[in-house]
Motif scaffolding. Structure first.
Motif: not given
Length: 463
Positions: A24-37
């Motif tokens: 879940p932490a990875s998915i959350g960070i992924l989504v946040m990172s995708l947001n920035v990207l």
């Protein structure tokens, strides 16, 4: 969503538990990172490369204030994890109340200071020439939402300390989805330009805060605080500050690096070089999301079991986390080495009506980003040891080694390298500073982590 108890951190098999926490932490960070990207892709394609550079200038300032909340959250959450492991619920509640009060006081004060010194801070962080105008627009609006970001970052770490990673994941996903939706509406449909990008980000922060606030009021949270828990306690503040200072110092160094990098690259190649670093900076946030996810999942497990004096489980958690993170980092490395040009091309496109100088800048950025990206990520496979090693000392409440190891890569190694090497090697000196710093920091962290395991974990016997 099934109810999860913090006691499971001390009883479930480590491999299964780490996946349950890290996924879940990875998915959350992924989504946040995708947001920035994706946010950068939208801004680059719908506004232009100058806009990407402008956001890159503002990020270290707003992120630093937001990181104050994260530092208070991580510092307090380390105490909360160990308190829950030791079955001291009242201490956990008092710590959480102090975290909320401290986050509000500190971040609101920083917002006022940030607005007062706006015309000094933006040029200092590389917002010069054509970058200054759009950077000031973005900075002013985003700063209003930063206290909400700080409370989100603080609350998210506490949710994870309770052993509820799925709720923490949702808290990270909500602002990202909201921001991208608002980007489409404000930038593409309404054509608000930089103002639209800024308001989309600010609304995303508020949505995250709203969800975190709901979580702690709901029955899902074990931490039901009352008014007496909000009163500041000097002893608790000292412990939060000592551990949280590690995160705050790390983010302060990140902000200093942005300041140095933006100015060094501006002097070497103007606005175009700043835009190259802006794209690479987004990839630094995005590409390593699974490694950061493992690190986030590792923290509450190590902290809980250390507080419960289950040192054999602490050792197993360290070894398993390093193994998982190293595998994931190697996969990321392969992808970045093969597809850097394709990645860079996502961020920019030539639009009708662009001036010759804008077209030339786009071409320069697309030509120079792939080679720079390969250098920056050259040592990615070995960073797992450095990240998990530094996180261990923070998880178990050892503030001084946690601080020194956290700062080793960026503060002790990278900053001197990036100030010295470009004088002799130009732009290449900037990019090769990244892998050299990674190698040196990993060697130092490996030495201290091995000594810690031999001295304080192997020699202790779990009950």
């Amino acid at each position: 969503m099934a109810k999860v108890s913090s006691e499971q951190l001390g009883s479930e098999p480590i491999g299964k538990l780490l996946i349950k926490q890290a996924l879940p932490a990875s998915i959350g960070i992924l989504v946040m990172s995708l947001n920035v990207l994706v946010d950068s892709i939208f801004v680059g394609n719908w506004i232009g490369s100058i806009a990407i550079a402008a956001i890159n200038v503002v990020l270290p300032v707003s992120f630093f204030i937001g990181a104050l909340g994260m530092s208070i959250g991580i510092g307090g959450s380390s105490i909360i994890s160990r308190a829950l492991g030791a079955n001291d619920k009242e201490k956990a509640l008092k710590v959480f109340g102090n975290q909320i009060t401290l986050s509000l006081l500190v971040t609101v004060a920083m917002v006022f200071l940030g607005l007062y010194f706006i015309d000094t801070l933006i040029p200092a962080f590389g917002g010069k020439g054509d970058i200054f105008g759009p950077a000031k627009i973005y900075y002013t609006i985003v700063l209003y939402g930063v206290p909400f970001l700080a409370l989100c970052m603080m609350g998210n770490t506490v949710i994870r300390a309770e052993g509820k990673p799925k709720f923490a994941m949702i808290a990270m996903i909500i602002p990202s989805v909201g921001n991208l939706l608002m980007d489409y509406i404000f930038i593409y449909l309404f054509d608000w330009g930089m103002e639209g990008a800024a308001w989309a980000t600010t609304i995303g922060y508020f949505l995250c805060f709203s969800y975190v606030f709901y979580f702690f009021l709901s029955k899902n949270s074990e931490l039901k605080i009352s008014w007496n828990h909000f009163g500041l306690d000097r002893k608790i503040l000292k412990e939060i500050g000592a551990l949280g200072f590690v995160t705050m110092a790390r983010q302060a160094v990140v902000s200093i690096i942005y300041l140095i990098m933006n100015n060094v690259l501006f002097n070497l190649g103007g606005e175009a070089m700043v835009a190259v670093y802006a794209i690479i900076g987004r990839m630094l946030m995005f590409a390593l999301f699974p490694v950061f996810g493992v690190t986030q999942g590792f923290l509450p497990i190590a902290g809980f079991n250390y507080g419960a004096e289950k040192y054999d489980r602490v050792r197993e958690t360290i070894n398993t986390a390093i193994k998982y993170a190293a595998i994931l980092a190697s996969i990321v490395f392969v992808g970045l080495m093969i597809f850097p040009a394709e990645i860079a091309s996502l961020f920019l496109s030539d639009k009708p009506g662009m001036t010759p100088s804008e077209l030339a800048m786009n071409a320069f950025v697309l030509e120079n980003t792939p080679g720079a990206m390969r250098w920056v990520f050259a040592a990615t496979p070995i960073i797992a040891l450095q990240l998990i090693g530094a996180a261990y000392f923070q998880a178990v409440g050892k503030a001084v080694p946690a601080l020194l190891l956290t700062l080793s890569r960026q503060g002790f190694f990278f900053i001197p390298l990036v100030l010295i090497l470009p004088q002799y090697l130009g732009e290449l000196g900037v990019w090769i500073s990244f892998p050299i710093a990674d190698v040196l920091a990993t060697m130092v962290t490996g030495f201290f982590l091995r000594r810690e395991i031999r001295t304080n974990l192997i020699t202790k016997i779990s009950p």
